[in-house]
Design a protein around this motif. Structure first.
Motif, PDB file in Angstrom:
ATOM      1  N   TYR A  15     -26.329 -21.880 -64.830  1.00 18.27           N
ATOM      2  CA  TYR A  15     -25.572 -23.086 -64.478  1.00 18.27           C
ATOM      3  C   TYR A  15     -25.635 -23.413 -62.991  1.00 18.27           C
ATOM      4  O   TYR A  15     -25.705 -24.559 -62.573  1.00 18.27           O
ATOM      5  CB  TYR A  15     -24.102 -22.949 -64.901  1.00 18.27           C
ATOM      6  CG  TYR A  15     -23.381 -24.265 -64.805  1.00 18.27           C
ATOM      7  CD1 TYR A  15     -23.409 -25.150 -65.872  1.00 18.27           C
ATOM      8  CD2 TYR A  15     -22.719 -24.643 -63.640  1.00 18.27           C
ATOM      9  CE1 TYR A  15     -22.805 -26.381 -65.785  1.00 18.27           C
ATOM     10  CE2 TYR A  15     -22.109 -25.880 -63.552  1.00 18.27           C
ATOM     11  CZ  TYR A  15     -22.149 -26.740 -64.621  1.00 18.27           C
ATOM     12  OH  TYR A  15     -21.560 -27.968 -64.528  1.00 18.27           O
ATOM     13  N   HIS A  22     -27.488 -26.179 -61.152  1.00 20.89           N
ATOM     14  CA  HIS A  22     -26.992 -27.558 -61.120  1.00 20.89           C
ATOM     15  C   HIS A  22     -26.270 -27.894 -59.809  1.00 20.89           C
ATOM     16  O   HIS A  22     -26.693 -28.801 -59.091  1.00 20.89           O
ATOM     17  CB  HIS A  22     -26.142 -27.835 -62.360  1.00 20.89           C
ATOM     18  CG  HIS A  22     -25.323 -29.078 -62.287  1.00 20.89           C
ATOM     19  ND1 HIS A  22     -25.893 -30.338 -62.219  1.00 20.89           N
ATOM     20  CD2 HIS A  22     -23.981 -29.278 -62.215  1.00 20.89           C
ATOM     21  CE1 HIS A  22     -24.933 -31.245 -62.130  1.00 20.89           C
ATOM     22  NE2 HIS A  22     -23.764 -30.635 -62.127  1.00 20.89           N
ATOM     23  N   HIS A  34     -18.514 -28.284 -56.529  1.00 17.37           N
ATOM     24  CA  HIS A  34     -17.911 -29.389 -57.280  1.00 17.37           C
ATOM     25  C   HIS A  34     -17.476 -29.059 -58.700  1.00 17.37           C
ATOM     26  O   HIS A  34     -16.575 -29.689 -59.226  1.00 17.37           O
ATOM     27  CB  HIS A  34     -18.807 -30.640 -57.253  1.00 17.37           C
ATOM     28  CG  HIS A  34     -19.895 -30.656 -58.285  1.00 17.37           C
ATOM     29  ND1 HIS A  34     -21.140 -30.136 -58.050  1.00 17.37           N
ATOM     30  CD2 HIS A  34     -19.917 -31.127 -59.559  1.00 17.37           C
ATOM     31  CE1 HIS A  34     -21.885 -30.295 -59.128  1.00 17.37           C
ATOM     32  NE2 HIS A  34     -21.175 -30.882 -60.066  1.00 17.37           N
ATOM     33  N   ASP A  35     -18.110 -28.085 -59.330  1.00 16.47           N
ATOM     34  CA  ASP A  35     -17.718 -27.771 -60.707  1.00 16.47           C
ATOM     35  C   ASP A  35     -16.864 -26.507 -60.816  1.00 16.47           C
ATOM     36  O   ASP A  35     -16.507 -26.102 -61.911  1.00 16.47           O
ATOM     37  CB  ASP A  35     -18.961 -27.612 -61.593  1.00 16.47           C
ATOM     38  CG  ASP A  35     -19.502 -28.960 -62.062  1.00 16.47           C
ATOM     39  OD1 ASP A  35     -18.699 -29.915 -62.148  1.00 16.47           O
ATOM     40  OD2 ASP A  35     -20.709 -29.054 -62.335  1.00 16.47           O
ATOM     41  N   ASP A  70     -24.354 -35.867 -58.625  1.00 13.68           N
ATOM     42  CA  ASP A  70     -24.066 -35.115 -59.840  1.00 13.68           C
ATOM     43  C   ASP A  70     -24.641 -35.848 -61.053  1.00 13.68           C
ATOM     44  O   ASP A  70     -25.352 -35.287 -61.878  1.00 13.68           O
ATOM     45  CB  ASP A  70     -22.537 -34.973 -59.942  1.00 13.68           C
ATOM     46  CG  ASP A  70     -22.082 -34.142 -61.121  1.00 13.68           C
ATOM     47  OD1 ASP A  70     -22.838 -33.253 -61.534  1.00 13.68           O
ATOM     48  OD2 ASP A  70     -20.967 -34.392 -61.615  1.00 13.68           O
TER      49      ASP A  70
END
Ligand code: MN
Length: 728
Positions: A58, A61, A86-87, A151
């Motif tokens: 992940y 990303h 950001h995530d 994003d």
């Protein structure tokens, strides 16, 4: 095995991170470097158990999103750190407090905005509502939205591993929200890529077709560009200023748009590319040098004067500066030439971020400030429903502008399409509300007159003037609309009071309680609210005598109950097989009462989706002209649909044909080709000719797109037929 896979993953991650570091152009101090490293480590740790749909780790990303921020949008270290994180808050154990502790306020604020955007973001609400949320974040810090765009861009680039219906939904949202926002923020590259990626999802075949043709024609196009540029170089060299010149193909989606709009084949689109000349000079010499280049270009190639666009003197409202002209190149071909400086080019490519960098260098620093103020104002008018909000936003804040003057010579900027009455309201609410006449350039014009650049506008007012409903049709700005509505409502409220009193008297006469009957009366007459009813009574549009004739039961007026609307049972298809040829959300279509949409008439083999509307489920083509609107406004009502049987049904397909008329011969050739040679049934065929040219429509029954394409091809090959297309 496990161990090797982990080593592989780690390699990939480190590679991506090094690439990110290389992409950062802005100078970094020790704190920036430490923060980037630290945020990377936190993100790696936090996402260590997650994988993307594609199977990749992940963490790739957020790293890639950070790289897009740095390299493609030109954002600095703060945004890069926020992008890496950001995530984390939404998807992992990391909390905002952790981030606050490590990185301080600024970065926390950005990550918070991104998290809110994500978690408040509800795929089940209308897009309009989501859009409003995006805009609320935009005004708090534009960077939140810029990171969000990075994003989205990465998600769009890697959309392939998502199920089709999700791809469609994300694409619809992207073209509804992010592409226009990218445009408005001057991020042309992002906008173009968004549009191309969306088209790849919704219209894969056309996308491929154009991409292939661009590839096929590449060599001859490059030769042409070389021939066009060569004589320019000789002259540009004499300027003794560094410059770059190159030809760039236009984007696939913009070529597709042209093909659609002009209704011509790819081969007839002349401006498949533009030539760009970029000079490298100090800001104060930009303008004279660009015009010098212009004069060189037009010395060598004949210009088409009305195609000159000067966005250097008056930049576009998103900051875009450039000089565009179209000239006639070798072989009589039209060629668009764009002339600009390196600074203007950076703004054109990166928009907002670059604009910020140069803020103060030019005289237009308040362009975005006033735009953001406009959004703030719109957001603060809280009583709007999201649909209205979007409409206002689109007309007021996305559009280009028109520059007009007051009698004293002050400039006013209004959205393109604004009217004389909008102008009056932009001066002052009172002037708007009391406006009786408007003069433009000393001539009396109607209040709905559309303003043009350079108009000088003066307004005459009168104390006795009052806005009325008609005025709403004469304005486009949200400011004017809001003020007019408020004034009409106030008026309604005042005179409605008299209507209300009349109703109270009537009900007293009938010995009925006011409160327990009034809402039923509102409903009976079809009004939206009590105020509208009172006002209608005041204006005698509603007669209270009618009430006397009604029955009364338990102190309530009894209105004849409306008959429930009967829906005639309609069979989906009268095919021989009762089995539906499609599945909806993975289940056999028989369970849904679906119909094929009439607007796009899908045929087996088309890419399709299902839409749950007021009258049941309809199957549309993803290329349907209505599809984008449906998916973007009601994404939550779309379902996945797929063809499951090969030949269960018959479909009606409508084709447009045109060509050179040579009498009855055409009709005969067409019908014989279709029914005799291809063995297809013709349902209807009409043709009308005019001076040797004809156009016609033919409806055929086919079992799938193969048959349809065969028929199109066969018809195209007939003598006298120039073009055959499927009706949209
Ligand atoms: Mn993300």
């Amino acid at each position: 095995m496990e161990a090797t896979a982990q080593i592989e993953d780690r390699k990939l991650i480190q590679q991506a991170y090094r690439q990110l570091l290389r992409s950062i152009k802005s100078p970094l101090d020790a704190t920036d470097q430490k923060n980037i490293r630290r945020s990377y480590e936190i993100a790696v740790e936090a996402h260590s158990k997650q994988r993307r749909k594609s199977g990749e780790p992940y963490i790739l990303h957020p790293i890639e999103v950070a790289r897009i921020c740095a390299e493609e949008i030109g954002l600095g270290p703060t945004a890069i750190v926020a992008a890496l994180l950001h995530d984390t808050v939404e998807d992992t154990d990391v909390t905002l407090e952790d981030i606050q502790e490590q990185f301080g306020d600024k970065i926390t604020h950005l990550v918070d905005g991104l998290t809110k955007l994500k978690s408040d973001y509800n795929p089940d609400t209308a897009q309009a509502e989501n859009f409003k949320k995006v805009l609320s974040t935009l005004v708090s810090d534009v960077r939140v939205v810029l990171i969000k765009m990075a994003d989205r861009l990465h998600n769009m680039r890697t959309l392939g591993s998502m199920p089709k219906h999700k791809q469609l939904r994300i694409a619809a949202e992207t073209s509804y929200i992010y592409a226009p926002l990218a445009h408005r923020l001057g991020l042309y590259n992002l906008k173009t890529e968004f549009q191309d990626l969306c088209m790849k999802v919704t219209d894969r075949e056309e996308y491929r077709a154009i991409a292939d043709k661009l590839q096929e024609t590449k060599e001859s196009r490059n030769q042409y560009i070389d021939a066009f540029i060569a004589p320019l170089r000789t002259k540009l060299d004499q300027l003794h200023a560094p410059y770059r010149i190159h030809g760039r193909p236009k984007s696939i989606s913009s070529i597709a748009n042209k093909i659609r709009k002009k209704k011509v084949p790819f081969e007839e689109i002349y401006d498949l590319f533009a030539v760009r000349i970029i000079v490298d000079v100090a800001p104060e010499q930009e303008k004279p040098l660009c015009w010098q280049v212009y004069s060189i270009v037009t010395d060598v190639h004949t210009p088409i004067p009305e195609r000159l666009k000067d966005w250097i003197t008056t930049p576009k409202s998103n900051g875009y500066e450039s000089l565009h002209t179209t000239v006639i190149g070798p072989g009589g071909q039209y060629v668009e030439v764009q002339i600009r400086s390196e600074r203007m080019d950076e703004i054109a490519e990166r928009g907002f971020a670059a604009h910020w960098k140069y803020k103060g260098l030019t005289n237009q620093q308040d362009l975005y400030d006033s735009w953001l103020d406009g959004i703030r104002e719109l957001l603060s008018e809280g009583d709007k429903n999201p649909k209205e909000f979007i409409n206002d936003f689109k007309t007021n804040l996305f559009s280009e502008e028109v520059f007009v003057y007051t009698p004293k010579g002050d400039m006013k900027i209004l959205p393109k399409g604004a009217t004389a009455l909008d102008f009056a309201f932009s001066i002052h609410t009172d002037i708007g509300q009391r406006c009786t006449a408007v003069k433009v350039n000393n001539k009396l014009v109607p209040m709905g007159y559309k303003l043009e650049n350079g108009d000088q506008v003066s307004v005459t007012t009168s104390r006795n003037q009052k806005p009325n409903e008609n005025w709403l049709k004469m304005v486009v700005t949200s400011r004017a609309k809001t003020k007019i509505k408020a004034s009409i409502n106030e008026e309604k409220r005042k005179s409605g009071q008299l209507g209300k009193e009349a109703l109270e008297r009537k009900l007293r006469q009938l010995k009925l309680d006011f409160e327990s009957n009034v809402d039923a009366i509102v409903k009976h007459y079809g009004f939206k609210n009590r105020i509208d009813l009172y006002y209608a009574i005041y204006q005698s549009r509603v007669s209270l005598l009618d009430l006397k004739q009604l029955e009364v039961s338990n102190g309530h007026l009894v209105f004849e109950s409306a008959k429930p609307i009967q829906q005639a049972p309609r069979s989906t298809k009268k095919g021989k097989s009762p089995k539906a040829p499609i599945s909806i959300n993975g289940e056999p279509g028989d369970q849904f009462k679906y119909l094929f949409a009439n607007c796009c008439k899908p045929v087996l083999g088309d890419e399709i989706f299902a839409f749950v509307g007021a009258n049941g489920v309809k199957i549309h083509r993803t290329a349907c002209p209505n599809a984008q609107h449906l998916m973007s406004s009601y994404g939550y009502r779309t379902l996945e649909a797929d063809w499951i049987s090969e030949n269960a049904s018959h479909f009606v397909v409508e084709l447009n044909i045109n060509g050179v008329d040579d009498g009855p011969g055409v009709i005969e050739r067409v019908t014989s080709e279709i029914s005799t040679k291809l063995g297809l049934n013709i349902r209807s065929f009409s043709i009308k000719g005019d001076e040797g040219y004809f156009e016609g429509k033919i409806s055929l029954i086919v079992s799938n797109t193969n048959q349809m394409n065969q028929a199109i091809l066969a018809l195209k090959n007939l003598d006298g037929i120039s073009n055959v297309t499927r009706t949209e």
